[in-house]
Structure formats: C-alpha cells, structure tokens
Design a protein around this motif. Structure first.
Motif, PDB file in Angstrom:
ATOM      1  N   GLU A   1       0.784  -1.081   0.052  1.00 22.93           N
ATOM      2  CA  GLU A   1      -0.038  -0.012   0.102  1.00 22.93           C
ATOM      3  C   GLU A   1       0.928   1.176  -0.107  1.00 22.93           C
ATOM      4  O   GLU A   1       1.773   1.217   1.030  1.00 22.93           O
TER       5      GLU A   1
ATOM      6  N   ARG B   1       1.796   5.562  -0.078  1.00 24.89           N
ATOM      7  CA  ARG B   1       1.461   6.501   0.920  1.00 24.89           C
ATOM      8  C   ARG B   1       0.241   7.121   0.656  1.00 24.89           C
ATOM      9  O   ARG B   1      -0.467   8.010   1.691  1.00 24.89           O
TER      10      ARG B   1
ATOM     11  N   GLY C   1      -2.641   5.375  -0.217  1.00 25.11           N
ATOM     12  CA  GLY C   1      -3.666   4.384  -0.117  1.00 25.11           C
ATOM     13  C   GLY C   1      -3.904   3.385  -1.231  1.00 25.11           C
ATOM     14  O   GLY C   1      -4.852   2.689  -1.160  1.00 25.11           O
TER      15      GLY C   1
ATOM     16  N   LEU D   1      -9.099   9.249   6.912  1.00 22.29           N
ATOM     17  CA  LEU D   1      -7.997   8.395   7.098  1.00 22.29           C
ATOM     18  C   LEU D   1      -7.333   8.067   8.110  1.00 22.29           C
ATOM     19  O   LEU D   1      -7.128   6.820   8.620  1.00 22.29           O
TER      20      LEU D   1
ATOM     21  N   ARG E   1      -4.635   5.122   8.905  1.00 20.72           N
ATOM     22  CA  ARG E   1      -3.784   5.724   7.989  1.00 20.72           C
ATOM     23  C   ARG E   1      -3.152   6.921   8.347  1.00 20.72           C
ATOM     24  O   ARG E   1      -3.948   7.580   9.126  1.00 20.72           O
TER      25      ARG E   1
END
Length: 387
Positions: free
Chosen positions: A46, A48, A50, A154, A159
């Motif tokens: 994945e 940076r 997404g 996020l 994230r």
C-alpha cells in the motif's frame, strides 16, 4: 471472484452500489483485494496515498507492467465501472500462469483509491496524489457531506494523512500501465466489436457554483421580498444546456446541496456542481466562462484535467496485441489518464457495454464480452512483459 464482491455495498432497494472511498464497503473490497493477492502469492503493498499494488516479481529491480483499476463507485452506480478492471487483471494473470508464462519483467495489479470522487468531490484522488497533481494539503482538507475531512477519515481507517503526496518510489515501479474498463457508451456496439482501445480522454472538470440568498419562511415571505437562490440556479441549469449545444460540448449539473433544505423555507444557499467536458478544450473553457458570467454565483474550481492523448506507439501495440481492436476516444476520466498526463506510458482496453448506460444500476457487460476482455488483456500483458 465476481460473485465474491457483487453484494458488497449494494443497495437492496435500487440494486445500485454505494462504495464511497474509505466506507465500510470500500474497506471490505480492499480486504478482498489483499486476499486475492495472497492466494496468488503476490507481494501486496500500500503506497503513501492508499493505492494498493500486488506484484509478481520485484519492481525495484526493474519497472514493471501494471494493470488494474479501482473498486469504489459513484453513488447508485453500476457493478462494472472499476471492479471489472480489477477482476480482469487477476483473471488475466491466472490465464497467463495456466499457460506456463513467466514474465521477463515484474507484473503488477493496481487498485487505485477514490477514483470516482463520490465522497470528497475530487475524482482520481489516489492517482492525483501519487503523481503530485493534487496538492496534499488541499486533499487533507477535502470534506464529505457529513463534514468529515479526508484527513480525519484516513486517521479513522488507521492511515497517516501526513504521508499524502507524490510518491517517487511507487512511480519508479510503473514501467507501463494498462487499464481495462467497461465502455461508458455504445461505440463498440456500433462497431460490432467486443473490445476496443482508447485513443484519448476528453478534457473535463468540475466546478462548484454557490448561489447565495436569504433563508426565510415559505408561508409568510412575499414573492417580491424574497432573495431566493433557487431561481438563478434554475436559470443557470437551463442556460448550461443551451450553451453546451452552442459550443458542441457536454454540461451537467448532477449534484446539488440546499440549505437549510426545509420544504417550508426559502433556501439561503444553493450549491451545485457542474461537470463539463468535450472534445475541444477551448470550447469547454468557453462554456464554463459563459456560465460563470451568467450565473452570478461564487464559483470554485474543484478539478480540471486537460485532454489526454495516449502514447500512439503504445496504443497501436496494445491494439495489435488485443487482436486488432478498434481505437476510439472517450469522454470519461480514468486513473490511466492521470498517469498518462504525468508522463507514465499508459493505455486503456474497453469492454463492450450493450446499452451504453453507465454510472447507473443498469450498467452491464455480457459474460462473453468480459471473457474477451480478459483474453485481450492477457495478450497485451504477455506482449509487454515479454521484453
């Protein structure tokens, strides 16, 4: 594979799909993507921003051939827009492996994040951030209809929004990108062809028009005393249709937000989103300028993508590998167009859509045409991975 995901995010009443970026349905689709990658022994990464990448081979040793698409949807959209490209990518890899093919360069399958822009208003967020076209500060500040920012969403998904931005390492891994997509029109129907190849993507963009007025009581405010923003909005919608016809382009007001949104109140604010696109960039610009002058609204540019002409040599190579597929332009935007505009060699393969309907539950592709698309994509990937 299709049966495993066709129920995710589906509205039982309309049979359309609700797969906003980072929604529970989208997160479940992302887990499915990871499971399919693991089943095939692919290296799942994945980036940076997404975006998901499943690699057969090490792209850090040599830039690879990448195919794939996206899994999110427009609201009440169809099943094929996006997911067909992802499912077909896995199926094409399976077909090549069944033939005993071993790629001479890495092969990747991509799933781009928030291609449709249904939740935060800007399309192709994942690929725009990847390539640096979308400023990360602006992206973090984007808000959905509930007022939640992308940064907040996020963080809720585990994230780090601070990491958003151009991703040089990931870009170095992409030697060439080929996206398979259901056709969003009937060009292939008229050509009696199961698959086609994109020549170009029309210039297109989104603009928010804010019509300001004065909220007031619907039963006690005389017509002469009203400052009703719905009236200039309505006039602008009608003018947009006339101006589009004069300029030979397309104009659509497909989303509105009314405040306070009460049946018994004169609105105080009407926000409306214009989608404008066409084969001639100057004509699209002329249309938008005319509507800005006519409307008297406060206008904000939310996105703009110039015309994308896919690399002619790559396009012809893909068309030949796909069995001499016809070449045609499209008015729909795609992650392949974003990558191409950033200098990544990119191409698109279209699968016939019998009705031409898209962004609707009636969107469709016949099973035989989907299989033809997989066969064509496998041939394209085999050709590009052979050297």
């Amino acid at each position: 594979m299709w049966g495993a995901i066709e129920h995710l995010g589906r509205d039982g009443r309309t049979r359309g799909y609700l797969r906003d970026a980072w929604s529970p349905a989208d997160l479940e689709l992302r887990r499915w993507f990871g499971q399919e990658a693991a089943r095939r022994g692919l290296d799942l990464r994945e980036d940076r921003n997404g975006n998901l990448w499943a690699w057969w081979g090490d792209p850090s040793a040599r830039p690879g051939v990448v195919t794939g698409s996206h899994l999110d949807s427009v609201r009440q959209g169809g099943a094929f827009d996006g997911p067909l490209g992802v499912v077909s990518a896995f199926a094409a890899l399976d077909l090549l492996r069944a033939r005993g093919f071993r790629p001479a360069r890495p092969l990747g399958i991509a799933c781009f994040t928030d291609e449709e822009g249904a939740r935060f208003g800007v399309p192709c967020v994942g690929s725009r951030l990847l390539t640096g076209i979308l400023d990360p500060d602006r992206a973090r500040a984007l808000k959905d209809d509930e007022g939640d920012s992308l940064a907040e969403v996020l963080r809720g998904a585990g994230r780090d929004p601070g990491g958003l931005g151009r991703d040089e390492e990931t870009l170095r891994h992409i030697g060439v990108f080929v996206e398979l997509h259901v056709e969003q029109g009937q060009d292939l129907v008229h050509r009696d062809a199961q698959v086609g190849v994109a020549s170009a993507i029309w210039p297109h963009g989104r603009w928010r028009f804010d019509f300001h007025g004065q909220a007031n009581h619907a039963g006690t405010t005389r017509l002469a005393d009203r400052d009703d923003p719905m009236l200039p909005f309505a006039r602008t919608v009608l003018h947009a249709r006339q101006a589009a016809e004069r300029n030979g382009v397309l104009a659509t007001f497909g989303k509105t937000r009314v405040s306070p949104n009460n049946a018994n109140a004169v609105p105080g604010l009407v926000s409306a989103w214009l989608d404008a696109r066409g084969g001639d960039e100057n004509a699209v610009r002329a249309l938008v300028d005319e509507l800005i002058d006519f409307s008297g609204a406060e206008v904000t540019v939310e996105s703009w993508t110039p015309v994308v002409d896919f690399d002619a040599v790559l396009r012809e190579r893909v068309a030949a590998a796909a069995g001499g597929a016809p070449v045609l332009p499209t008015g729909a935007g795609h992650d392949a167009g974003i990558l191409a505009s950033a200098g990544v060699p990119s191409a698109m393969v279209f699968v016939r859509n019998p009705t031409g309907i898209s962004h609707s539950p009636e969107e469709h592709a016949d099973r035989a045409d989907c299989h033809a698309g997989v066969t064509a994509l496998a041939a394209v990937v085999e050709d590009l991975c052979a050297s």
